[in-house]
Design a protein around this motif. Structure first.
Motif, PDB file in Angstrom:
ATOM      1  N   VAL A  50     -51.520 -33.711 151.798  1.00 46.82           N
ATOM      2  CA  VAL A  50     -52.131 -33.067 150.638  1.00 46.82           C
ATOM      3  C   VAL A  50     -51.242 -31.972 150.067  1.00 46.82           C
ATOM      4  N   PHE A  51     -50.264 -31.489 150.848  1.00 47.55           N
ATOM      5  CA  PHE A  51     -49.400 -30.420 150.353  1.00 47.55           C
ATOM      6  C   PHE A  51     -48.539 -30.883 149.177  1.00 47.55           C
ATOM      7  N   SER A  52     -48.256 -32.173 149.088  1.00 46.43           N
ATOM      8  CA  SER A  52     -47.539 -32.685 147.926  1.00 46.43           C
ATOM      9  C   SER A  52     -48.392 -32.568 146.672  1.00 46.43           C
ATOM     10  N   THR A  53     -49.693 -32.789 146.821  1.00 49.97           N
ATOM     11  CA  THR A  53     -50.607 -32.607 145.692  1.00 49.97           C
ATOM     12  C   THR A  53     -50.682 -31.138 145.306  1.00 49.97           C
ATOM     13  N   PHE A  54     -50.750 -30.261 146.309  1.00 50.71           N
ATOM     14  CA  PHE A  54     -50.777 -28.828 146.024  1.00 50.71           C
ATOM     15  C   PHE A  54     -49.551 -28.410 145.220  1.00 50.71           C
ATOM     16  N   GLU A  55     -48.395 -28.981 145.561  1.00 48.08           N
ATOM     17  CA  GLU A  55     -47.155 -28.631 144.875  1.00 48.08           C
ATOM     18  C   GLU A  55     -47.229 -29.017 143.405  1.00 48.08           C
ATOM     19  N   ARG A  56     -47.795 -30.168 143.114  1.00 46.40           N
ATOM     20  CA  ARG A  56     -47.951 -30.592 141.719  1.00 46.40           C
ATOM     21  C   ARG A  56     -48.875 -29.640 140.957  1.00 46.40           C
ATOM     22  N   ILE A  57     -49.994 -29.310 141.543  1.00 47.79           N
ATOM     23  CA  ILE A  57     -50.951 -28.428 140.886  1.00 47.79           C
ATOM     24  C   ILE A  57     -50.372 -27.025 140.718  1.00 47.79           C
ATOM     25  N   HIS A  58     -49.561 -26.602 141.687  1.00 48.78           N
ATOM     26  CA  HIS A  58     -48.939 -25.286 141.615  1.00 48.78           C
ATOM     27  C   HIS A  58     -48.068 -25.141 140.367  1.00 48.78           C
ATOM     28  N   ARG A  59     -47.453 -26.243 139.931  1.00 46.19           N
ATOM     29  CA  ARG A  59     -46.602 -26.178 138.736  1.00 46.19           C
ATOM     30  C   ARG A  59     -47.408 -25.739 137.515  1.00 46.19           C
ATOM     31  N   SER A  60     -48.656 -26.200 137.417  1.00 48.63           N
ATOM     32  CA  SER A  60     -49.491 -25.774 136.288  1.00 48.63           C
ATOM     33  C   SER A  60     -49.793 -24.282 136.376  1.00 48.63           C
ATOM     34  N   SER A  61     -49.973 -23.789 137.595  1.00 47.09           N
ATOM     35  CA  SER A  61     -50.266 -22.373 137.788  1.00 47.09           C
ATOM     36  C   SER A  61     -49.099 -21.489 137.373  1.00 47.09           C
ATOM     37  N   LEU A  62     -47.873 -22.004 137.533  1.00 45.79           N
ATOM     38  CA  LEU A  62     -46.708 -21.236 137.101  1.00 45.79           C
ATOM     39  C   LEU A  62     -46.742 -21.002 135.594  1.00 45.79           C
ATOM     40  N   LEU A  63     -47.152 -22.017 134.832  1.00 47.02           N
ATOM     41  CA  LEU A  63     -47.254 -21.859 133.384  1.00 47.02           C
ATOM     42  C   LEU A  63     -48.259 -20.761 133.036  1.00 47.02           C
ATOM     43  N   TYR A  64     -49.392 -20.790 133.720  1.00 47.34           N
ATOM     44  CA  TYR A  64     -50.458 -19.832 133.440  1.00 47.34           C
ATOM     45  C   TYR A  64     -50.053 -18.412 133.848  1.00 47.34           C
ATOM     46  N   ALA A  65     -49.353 -18.307 134.967  1.00 45.03           N
ATOM     47  CA  ALA A  65     -49.056 -16.994 135.536  1.00 45.03           C
ATOM     48  C   ALA A  65     -47.871 -16.296 134.884  1.00 45.03           C
ATOM     49  N   TYR A  66     -46.961 -17.064 134.267  1.00 51.56           N
ATOM     50  CA  TYR A  66     -45.708 -16.456 133.837  1.00 51.56           C
ATOM     51  C   TYR A  66     -45.389 -16.620 132.346  1.00 51.56           C
ATOM     52  N   LEU A  67     -46.221 -17.319 131.604  1.00 46.27           N
ATOM     53  CA  LEU A  67     -45.943 -17.521 130.188  1.00 46.27           C
ATOM     54  C   LEU A  67     -47.070 -16.959 129.333  1.00 46.27           C
ATOM     55  N   VAL A  68     -46.723 -16.617 128.098  1.00 53.68           N
ATOM     56  CA  VAL A  68     -47.697 -16.130 127.137  1.00 53.68           C
ATOM     57  C   VAL A  68     -47.335 -16.694 125.766  1.00 53.68           C
ATOM     58  N   GLU A  69     -48.330 -17.008 124.972  1.00 53.15           N
ATOM     59  CA  GLU A  69     -48.095 -17.543 123.633  1.00 53.15           C
ATOM     60  C   GLU A  69     -48.130 -16.413 122.610  1.00 53.15           C
ATOM     61  N   ALA A  70     -47.100 -16.343 121.779  1.00 50.10           N
ATOM     62  CA  ALA A  70     -47.067 -15.355 120.701  1.00 50.10           C
ATOM     63  C   ALA A  70     -47.958 -15.823 119.556  1.00 50.10           C
ATOM     64  N   PRO A  71     -48.387 -14.918 118.669  1.00 49.51           N
ATOM     65  CA  PRO A  71     -49.198 -15.332 117.516  1.00 49.51           C
ATOM     66  C   PRO A  71     -48.531 -16.412 116.680  1.00 49.51           C
ATOM     67  N   SER A  72     -47.204 -16.462 116.677  1.00 53.53           N
ATOM     68  CA  SER A  72     -46.470 -17.486 115.933  1.00 53.53           C
ATOM     69  C   SER A  72     -46.503 -18.848 116.615  1.00 53.53           C
ATOM     70  N   GLY A  73     -46.964 -18.896 117.867  1.00 59.56           N
ATOM     71  CA  GLY A  73     -46.941 -20.116 118.652  1.00 59.56           C
ATOM     72  C   GLY A  73     -45.752 -20.200 119.588  1.00 59.56           C
ATOM     73  N   ALA A  74     -44.775 -19.311 119.438  1.00 56.92           N
ATOM     74  CA  ALA A  74     -43.628 -19.303 120.339  1.00 56.92           C
ATOM     75  C   ALA A  74     -44.086 -19.015 121.766  1.00 56.92           C
ATOM     76  N   ILE A  75     -43.438 -19.642 122.726  1.00 59.84           N
ATOM     77  CA  ILE A  75     -43.753 -19.433 124.133  1.00 59.84           C
ATOM     78  C   ILE A  75     -42.803 -18.381 124.680  1.00 59.84           C
ATOM     79  N   MET A  76     -43.371 -17.277 125.143  1.00 61.05           N
ATOM     80  CA  MET A  76     -42.589 -16.135 125.588  1.00 61.05           C
ATOM     81  C   MET A  76     -42.774 -15.904 127.083  1.00 61.05           C
ATOM     82  N   LYS A  77     -41.866 -15.113 127.655  1.00 57.46           N
ATOM     83  CA  LYS A  77     -42.021 -14.684 129.040  1.00 57.46           C
ATOM     84  C   LYS A  77     -43.110 -13.614 129.116  1.00 57.46           C
ATOM     85  N   ALA A  78     -44.075 -13.818 130.010  1.00 62.49           N
ATOM     86  CA  ALA A  78     -45.114 -12.813 130.216  1.00 62.49           C
ATOM     87  C   ALA A  78     -44.543 -11.634 130.998  1.00 62.49           C
ATOM     88  N   ASP A  79     -45.311 -10.542 131.054  1.00 64.16           N
ATOM     89  CA  ASP A  79     -44.876  -9.369 131.816  1.00 64.16           C
ATOM     90  C   ASP A  79     -44.615  -9.734 133.270  1.00 64.16           C
TER      91      ASP A  79
END
Length: 303
Positions: A50-79
């Motif tokens: 199941v750890f292989s499945t966890f690794e796949r799901i973890h990739r989605s969490s990286l997007l949520y944890a480290y990216l932010v969308e600007a009002p223009s729609g550009a994808i920026m680095k979060a704090d």
């Protein structure tokens, strides 16, 4: 909507329309679909469970944890990205590079299935030529052509030579199932002041490595891994989306619902509603309330 600028060059006449670049407009469900689906095949679960499945799901969490969308729609680095240490940034940028490669393949190359070349070269009787350099990914288009991709990711600006190195790695494949790839792509995702971008080139030539895998076996290995994502969660969950009922799996730790619809008549590669994407590969992904409209405009700690 999120958007990613890009520059593109070198594609031969059959794909010449890809040259020049522009802006790739997407959605967060498409980005998460790309993060979850890129890469590994059935067989990694046999080794790591199941750890292989966890690794796949973890990739989605990286997007949520480290990216932010600007009002223009550009994808920026979060704090949180800015505050990460260099090794953490390396892992994030690598995952982001692979995600962008999968998104590009889906939306512009009509290539829904990609598998890691290095991971399966030995285990699945893929024969190679001499030399240590090899590309990241091999893919199968919706029309049955093969593609090769080498994907890089950078936390900052694109330094000289990165795409050139990626091109050299993509050139290593001569044939797949006896056929030359329709393109051998070197690409790199990076952050410009304006936000996330990528650069992509299709160099001329080919190396000596021959990949001995049929289209049917390739598709089976990719599809089996997706089904494992659903099978690892019991009991199965149910959702009604855009007038249809879908049976699948909930991942509350990432606020996702995944399903593989059995109805082959459904039109794939499209958004079913604002929060749900049905990929060309048949995997449906619905994002929960933490991803909903306006949330990704906020820093992660404020969502």
């Amino acid at each position: 909507m999120p958007n990613i600028g890009y520059e593109s060059a070198g594609f031969q006449p059959a794909l010449a329309g890809l040259n020049g670049g522009g802006v790739l407009t997407c959605t967060w469900p498409q980005l998460v679909w790309a993060a979850v689906t890129v890469g590994k095949a059935f067989g990694d679960e046999a080794a790591f469970g199941v750890f292989s499945t966890f690794e796949r799901i973890h990739r989605s969490s990286l997007l949520y944890a480290y990216l932010v969308e600007a009002p223009s729609g550009a994808i920026m680095k979060a704090d949180t990205y800015l505050g990460a240490d260099p090794s953490e940034k390396g892992n994030i940028s690598y995952s982001l590079g692979m995600t962008v490669a999968k998104l590009y393949s889906e939306l512009l190359l009509s290539t829904p299935r990609l598998l890691h070349y290095a991971t399966y070269a030995g285990g699945y009787a893929i024969t190679t030529g001499a030399g240590g350099s090899r590309p990241d990914l091999i893919g199968l288009t919706s029309t049955g052509d093969w593609v090769v991709l080498e994907a890089k990711g950078r936390s900052n600006a694109l330094e000289a030579g990165v795409v050139a190195t990626a091109k050299l790695q993509s050139l290593q494949i001569l044939t797949i199932d006896g056929l030359p790839p329709v393109c051998r792509v070197g690409m790199a995702a990076y952050f410009a002041p304006s936000g996330l971008r990528f650069s992509v080139e299709d160099p001329v030539g080919g190396g000596s490595r021959k990949v001995d895998i049929t289209q049917d076996k390739f598709a089976m290995r990719y599809d089996s891994a997706l089904r494992r994502l659903i099978q690892t969660r019991t009991p199965n969950a149910s959702r009604r989306i855009a007038g249809h009922q879908y049976l699948g799996a909930e991942y509350p730790e990432a606020d996702l619902f995944l399903s593989i619809p059995e109805d082959q008549m459904l039109d794939r590669g499209r958004m079913l509603d604002d929060t749900t994407y049905l990929g060309r590969d048949g995997l449906l992904i619905e994002l929960g309330s933490s991803w909903r409209e306006g949330k990704m405009l906020l820093q992660p700690q404020l969502r």
